[in-house]
Design a protein around this motif. Structure first.
Motif, PDB file in Angstrom:
ATOM      1  N   GLU A 279       0.807  -1.332  -0.163  1.00  0.00           N
ATOM      2  CA  GLU A 279       0.377  -0.060  -0.428  1.00  0.00           C
ATOM      3  C   GLU A 279       0.818   0.957  -0.057  1.00  0.00           C
ATOM      4  OE1 GLU A 279      -4.177  -1.064   1.534  1.00  0.00           O
ATOM      5  OE2 GLU A 279      -2.488  -0.392   3.467  1.00  0.00           O
ATOM      6  N   ASP A 280       2.163   0.919  -0.028  1.00  0.00           N
ATOM      7  CA  ASP A 280       3.096   2.422  -0.146  1.00  0.00           C
ATOM      8  C   ASP A 280       3.156   3.127  -2.031  1.00  0.00           C
ATOM      9  OD1 ASP A 280       3.666   2.131   2.392  1.00  0.00           O
ATOM     10  OD2 ASP A 280       5.739   1.913   2.617  1.00  0.00           O
ATOM     11  N   SER A 281       3.474   3.684  -1.936  1.00  0.00           N
ATOM     12  CA  SER A 281       3.910   4.475  -3.371  1.00  0.00           C
ATOM     13  C   SER A 281       5.123   5.201  -2.912  1.00  0.00           C
ATOM     14  CB  SER A 281       2.740   4.938  -3.997  1.00  0.00           C
ATOM     15  OG  SER A 281       1.427   3.968  -3.938  1.00  0.00           O
TER      16      SER A 281
ATOM     17  N   ALA B   6       4.461   7.507   0.034  1.00  0.00           N
ATOM     18  CA  ALA B   6       3.375   7.928   0.661  1.00  0.00           C
ATOM     19  C   ALA B   6       2.861   6.012   1.132  1.00  0.00           C
ATOM     20  CB  ALA B   6       1.533   8.181  -0.218  1.00  0.00           C
ATOM     21  N   ASP B   7       2.004   6.292   1.901  1.00  0.00           N
ATOM     22  CA  ASP B   7       2.138   5.140   2.891  1.00  0.00           C
ATOM     23  C   ASP B   7       0.325   5.053   2.982  1.00  0.00           C
ATOM     24  OD1 ASP B   7       1.607   2.936   4.921  1.00  0.00           O
ATOM     25  OD2 ASP B   7       2.903   3.663   5.616  1.00  0.00           O
ATOM     26  N   GLY B   8      -0.634   4.421   2.218  1.00  0.00           N
ATOM     27  CA  GLY B   8      -1.867   3.938   2.532  1.00  0.00           C
ATOM     28  C   GLY B   8      -2.346   3.269   3.224  1.00  0.00           C
TER      29      GLY B   8
ATOM     30  N   SER C 224       8.368   5.082   4.703  1.00  0.00           N
ATOM     31  CA  SER C 224       7.987   4.752   5.502  1.00  0.00           C
ATOM     32  C   SER C 224       7.379   4.287   7.375  1.00  0.00           C
ATOM     33  CB  SER C 224       7.047   3.505   4.426  1.00  0.00           C
ATOM     34  OG  SER C 224       7.639   2.794   4.543  1.00  0.00           O
ATOM     35  N   ASP C 225       6.712   3.920   7.914  1.00  0.00           N
ATOM     36  CA  ASP C 225       6.977   3.591   8.913  1.00  0.00           C
ATOM     37  C   ASP C 225       7.805   2.279   8.888  1.00  0.00           C
ATOM     38  OD1 ASP C 225       4.375   2.985   8.147  1.00  0.00           O
ATOM     39  OD2 ASP C 225       4.056   2.734  10.186  1.00  0.00           O
ATOM     40  N   GLY C 226       7.160   1.064   7.812  1.00  0.00           N
ATOM     41  CA  GLY C 226       7.826   0.059   7.791  1.00  0.00           C
ATOM     42  C   GLY C 226       8.954  -0.297   8.020  1.00  0.00           C
ATOM     43  N   LEU C 227       9.889   0.412   7.366  1.00  0.00           N
ATOM     44  CA  LEU C 227      11.545   0.673   8.009  1.00  0.00           C
ATOM     45  C   LEU C 227      11.487   0.811   9.338  1.00  0.00           C
ATOM     46  CD1 LEU C 227      14.579   0.752   7.010  1.00  0.00           C
ATOM     47  CD2 LEU C 227      14.628   3.145   6.747  1.00  0.00           C
TER      48      LEU C 227
ATOM     49  N   ARG D 119       7.659  -6.864   8.814  1.00  0.00           N
ATOM     50  CA  ARG D 119       5.807  -6.899   9.148  1.00  0.00           C
ATOM     51  C   ARG D 119       5.413  -5.945   8.402  1.00  0.00           C
ATOM     52  NH1 ARG D 119       7.411  -6.521  15.296  1.00  0.00           N
ATOM     53  NH2 ARG D 119       9.006  -5.447  13.835  1.00  0.00           N
ATOM     54  N   ASP D 120       5.838  -4.546   7.792  1.00  0.00           N
ATOM     55  CA  ASP D 120       4.970  -4.129   6.932  1.00  0.00           C
ATOM     56  C   ASP D 120       5.599  -3.392   5.350  1.00  0.00           C
ATOM     57  OD1 ASP D 120       2.382  -1.573   6.472  1.00  0.00           O
ATOM     58  OD2 ASP D 120       3.692  -0.445   8.089  1.00  0.00           O
ATOM     59  N   ASN D 121       4.884  -2.735   4.991  1.00  0.00           N
ATOM     60  CA  ASN D 121       5.173  -2.453   3.387  1.00  0.00           C
ATOM     61  C   ASN D 121       6.668  -1.376   3.861  1.00  0.00           C
ATOM     62  OD1 ASN D 121       2.244  -2.010   2.210  1.00  0.00           O
ATOM     63  ND2 ASN D 121       3.524  -4.095   2.558  1.00  0.00           N
TER      64      ASN D 121
HETATM   65 CA    CA Z   1       3.209   1.183   6.858  1.00  0.00          CA
END
Ligand code: CA
Length: 262
Positions: A21-23, A34-36, A190-193, A229-231
């Motif tokens: 969901e990231d772009s 952007a993190d949708g 994004s917060d996935g990092l 755990r996240d994109n």
């Molecule tokens: Ca995220």
């Protein structure tokens, strides 16, 4: 853009999510992540609408603080309109964080911005500094000095975002404008990092991987190895030193004086 820049972007679905969901978007004068958010892949639509509007503004002429703010407002409207007219998109939203080049009195400056908890960092002289303040319950507590960054990283409510694109009234972006310094490096992510890799690990990677493409790839790999755990989305932007500066930096100027001159 007169600044000598080198940039690379990587986006990765991670190990647990089915949809990314990231772009991400890069051009010569604008870089954004952007993190949708939203079910049924609607987050993917929201983040992609956000970067599409930023791409249009970047393509349509010289970036200014005004055109950037206008683009963020347009992106917000585009997301609301799409959500109102497509089943399954209700309530979708997205963060956005980025870095651009604007001209002030004829001189190029950086403009950094964010809405939500995607981040822009600056890395220079071995020091990592988060430029943006997360628009999240936890990020605002960190900014207020109520809890520290390490506590925030494992806090159960760290995902609760307090501002995003896709809201009425539109969110206020935070904006910083500052002068460029050759040799500096930026990370947009994004917060996935950051949920997987602490700042010390990010610093380490940025220090040891001078090539933007390699640095971006290493950061994503670290996040996957830590759980993914996240994109995960990463943009590394290098403001290259001129060859004269690189030579002086290596040989003649004491480190303390370099730091002092910033
Ligand atoms: Ca995220």
């Amino acid at each position: 853009v007169a600044l000598k820049l080198s940039a690379a972007a990587v986006t990765d679905v991670g190990l647990l999510r089915e949809v990314n969901e990231d772009s991400v978007f890069t051009s010569t004068d604008l870089y954004a992540v952007a993190d949708g958010m939203g079910g049924h892949a609607a987050g993917d639509v929201a983040s992609s609408l956000a970067v599409t509007v930023l791409r249009q503004i970047s393509d349509s002429g010289e970036l200014t603080p005004e055109t950037l703010i206008q683009a963020l407002t347009s992106a917000n409207s585009a997301i609301l309109t799409s959500a109102a007219t497509h089943a399954g998109q209700a309530g979708m939203g997205t963060t956005v964080a980025g870095l651009g080049v604007v001209r002030l009195s004829g001189v190029e400056h950086w403009i950094a911005f964010n809405i939500g908890d995607s981040r822009v960092y600056r890395f220079a002289d071995g020091q990592l500094q988060q430029l943006t303040v997360d628009h999240s319950e936890i990020g605002e507590m960190v900014a207020a000095g109520v809890i520290d960054a390490a506590t925030a990283q494992v806090h159960p409510r760290r995902n609760v975002v307090t501002r995003c694109l896709g809201t009425d009234p539109p969110p206020d972006p935070d904006i910083w404008v500052f002068p460029p310094v050759p040799g500096e490096r930026f990370l947009i992510c994004s917060d996935g990092l950051v949920v997987e890799v602490p700042d010390a690990g990010i610093s380490e990677a940025l220090l040891h991987e001078p090539d933007a493409e390699r640095a971006a790839a290493v950061l994503v790999r670290m996040a996957r190895e830590a759980g993914g755990r996240d994109n995960i989305t990463v943009v590394v932007v290098d403001h290259l030193p001129t060859s004269a500066e690189a030579r002086i930096d290596d040989t003649t100027i004491p480190r303390t004086r370099l730091l002092g001159s910033l």
